[in-house]
Design a protein around this motif. Sequence first.
Motif, short mmCIF file in Angstrom:
data_model
loop_
_atom_site.label_atom_id
_atom_site.label_comp_id
_atom_site.label_asym_id
_atom_site.label_seq_id
_atom_site.Cartn_x
_atom_site.Cartn_y
_atom_site.Cartn_z
N VAL A 101 41.82 32.07 35.92
CA VAL A 101 41.39 31.12 36.95
C VAL A 101 41.45 31.83 38.30
CG1 VAL A 101 41.74 28.84 37.97
CG2 VAL A 101 42.35 29.23 35.57
N ASN A 102 40.32 31.93 38.96
CA ASN A 102 40.24 32.59 40.26
C ASN A 102 39.78 31.60 41.32
OD1 ASN A 102 40.79 35.49 40.02
ND2 ASN A 102 39.02 35.53 38.66
N GLU A 103 40.21 31.83 42.54
CA GLU A 103 39.75 31.02 43.67
C GLU A 103 39.05 31.92 44.68
OE1 GLU A 103 42.03 27.83 46.26
OE2 GLU A 103 42.42 29.85 46.98
N TYR A 104 37.88 31.48 45.15
CA TYR A 104 37.13 32.21 46.17
C TYR A 104 36.95 31.30 47.37
CZ TYR A 104 35.66 34.94 42.07
OH TYR A 104 35.62 35.70 40.94
N LEU A 105 37.44 31.75 48.52
CA LEU A 105 37.15 31.04 49.76
C LEU A 105 35.76 31.47 50.22
CD1 LEU A 105 40.61 31.49 51.50
CD2 LEU A 105 39.81 29.56 50.11
N PRO A 112 31.02 44.61 41.81
CA PRO A 112 30.48 44.84 40.47
C PRO A 112 31.52 45.48 39.55
CG PRO A 112 28.91 45.54 42.14
CD PRO A 112 30.18 45.23 42.86
N HIS A 113 31.68 44.92 38.39
CA HIS A 113 32.65 45.43 37.42
C HIS A 113 32.21 44.99 36.03
CE1 HIS A 113 33.88 41.27 37.97
NE2 HIS A 113 34.35 41.34 36.73
N GLN A 114 32.88 45.56 35.04
CA GLN A 114 32.71 45.09 33.66
C GLN A 114 34.01 44.46 33.20
OE1 GLN A 114 31.17 48.86 31.77
NE2 GLN A 114 29.63 47.39 31.11
N ASP A 115 33.92 43.58 32.22
CA ASP A 115 35.13 42.91 31.75
C ASP A 115 35.88 43.73 30.70
OD1 ASP A 115 34.51 40.97 33.53
OD2 ASP A 115 33.97 39.45 32.05
N GLY A 116 35.23 44.74 30.15
CA GLY A 116 35.95 45.69 29.31
C GLY A 116 36.06 45.29 27.85
N ALA A 124 32.48 33.13 28.99
CA ALA A 124 32.01 31.81 29.43
C ALA A 124 32.72 31.47 30.73
CB ALA A 124 32.32 30.77 28.36
N THR A 125 31.95 31.23 31.79
CA THR A 125 32.57 30.98 33.10
C THR A 125 32.18 29.61 33.65
OG1 THR A 125 32.57 33.33 33.60
CG2 THR A 125 32.83 31.86 35.46
N ILE A 126 33.20 28.81 33.94
CA ILE A 126 32.99 27.48 34.52
C ILE A 126 33.19 27.60 36.03
CG2 ILE A 126 33.95 25.14 34.64
CD1 ILE A 126 34.87 25.61 31.68
N LEU A 205 27.08 45.34 34.67
CA LEU A 205 28.19 44.88 35.51
C LEU A 205 27.80 43.52 36.09
CD1 LEU A 205 27.31 48.11 36.51
CD2 LEU A 205 29.71 47.96 37.11
N HIS A 206 28.77 42.86 36.67
CA HIS A 206 28.46 41.60 37.35
C HIS A 206 29.27 41.50 38.63
CE1 HIS A 206 31.55 40.85 34.26
NE2 HIS A 206 32.13 40.09 35.18
N SER A 207 28.77 40.68 39.56
CA SER A 207 29.43 40.58 40.86
C SER A 207 29.08 39.27 41.55
CB SER A 207 28.98 41.73 41.77
OG SER A 207 27.64 41.52 42.19
N THR A 264 35.07 26.25 48.81
CA THR A 264 36.06 26.92 47.97
C THR A 264 35.64 26.75 46.52
OG1 THR A 264 37.81 26.53 49.56
CG2 THR A 264 38.49 26.96 47.30
N ARG A 265 35.50 27.86 45.84
CA ARG A 265 35.09 27.81 44.44
C ARG A 265 36.25 28.27 43.56
NH1 ARG A 265 32.85 32.04 41.27
NH2 ARG A 265 31.88 31.29 39.34
N VAL A 266 36.48 27.51 42.51
CA VAL A 266 37.46 27.92 41.50
C VAL A 266 36.68 28.21 40.23
CG1 VAL A 266 39.38 27.10 40.07
CG2 VAL A 266 39.38 26.64 42.53
N SER A 267 36.90 29.39 39.67
CA SER A 267 36.20 29.70 38.42
C SER A 267 37.21 29.83 37.28
CB SER A 267 35.39 30.98 38.55
OG SER A 267 36.24 32.10 38.66
N MET A 268 36.76 29.44 36.11
CA MET A 268 37.58 29.57 34.90
C MET A 268 36.80 30.49 33.96
SD MET A 268 38.64 25.57 34.43
CE MET A 268 40.12 25.88 33.47
#
Length: 284
Positions: A101-105, A112-116, A124-126, A205-207, A264-268
Amino acid sequence: MATTKHRVPGKQTVYYFPSFVSEDEETFLLRKISESPLPKWKSLVRRRLLQVLGGEITPNGALIPQDLPDFVTSYPPLIGRIQALGLFEASKHGKPNHIIVNEYLPGQGIMPHQDGPVYHPVVATISLGSHAVFHYHSFEDSSTPDAPPDSGEPADPSAVSPQSMSGKAAALPQIGSIGQIPILSLFLEPRSLVVTTGEMYTDHLHSLEPVIEDIFLPGGQVIYGRSTGNPLNVSEVEIANKDLVATEAYKQALQEGGSLTRGTRVSMTCRDVERVSKFMHKSI
Ligand SMILES: O=C(O)CCC(=O)C(=O)O
Ligand SMILES: [Fe+2]
């Protein structure tokens, strides 16, 4: 498959589901997440890691499992809902067992990165609380890097960042291993789910660009690259899922152009860690 109509046009391996959670569920989830015990919080340069649900991953890539909380298994039944899509069918557990769970202000993003390889190659990202614009990038030489995870960002210990991105401040690649222009860009509504599978997981990659507002041109393009501060890096990219977006105000911005300020976005971010340690995490 019921997911076919959610395929992002032009890509067989990315799916977009608007209104994956209801407004009541979104409010409930944001409350539950903000009530998390403090020791689980970590501050990062560009965003805040709020919680890791399902257990920690060891440096060898094994999950020390911990029960997922009721707010993802029971109300709302996010895990069951994701499992029912069938997109995790080929993964070891058939469903996610781990959620970051991340928060972005406004103004924060993720480079850009890969999840590995620690995860089954489906993510799956909410999105909760705010929209965002999500970009996928190619490696220019189409080889994946063998660099270890860098400077603590992404927070995910298993994520792979290319060497060219190892500078903490770099929002975009300064040298040529990542394509300058995203190969696919998505508009993520709050309460939506995006699922990335196949080569979009393994070879790309994604960003999220660290901007305060997103600027759209009529016809569903977004301006990309403003955060670099270099006008030569700025380009117009197509929002590939514009016809799958459900909310009227967002549809209008995508059709007619305009700018949308980020909140403010919270992603799961939900994934399946295939190697699970036989040792259960014990709460102290
Ligand atoms: O917050 C997002 O939408 C993306 C997060 C991400 O890419 C990650 O945690 O690996
Ligand atoms: Fe990621």
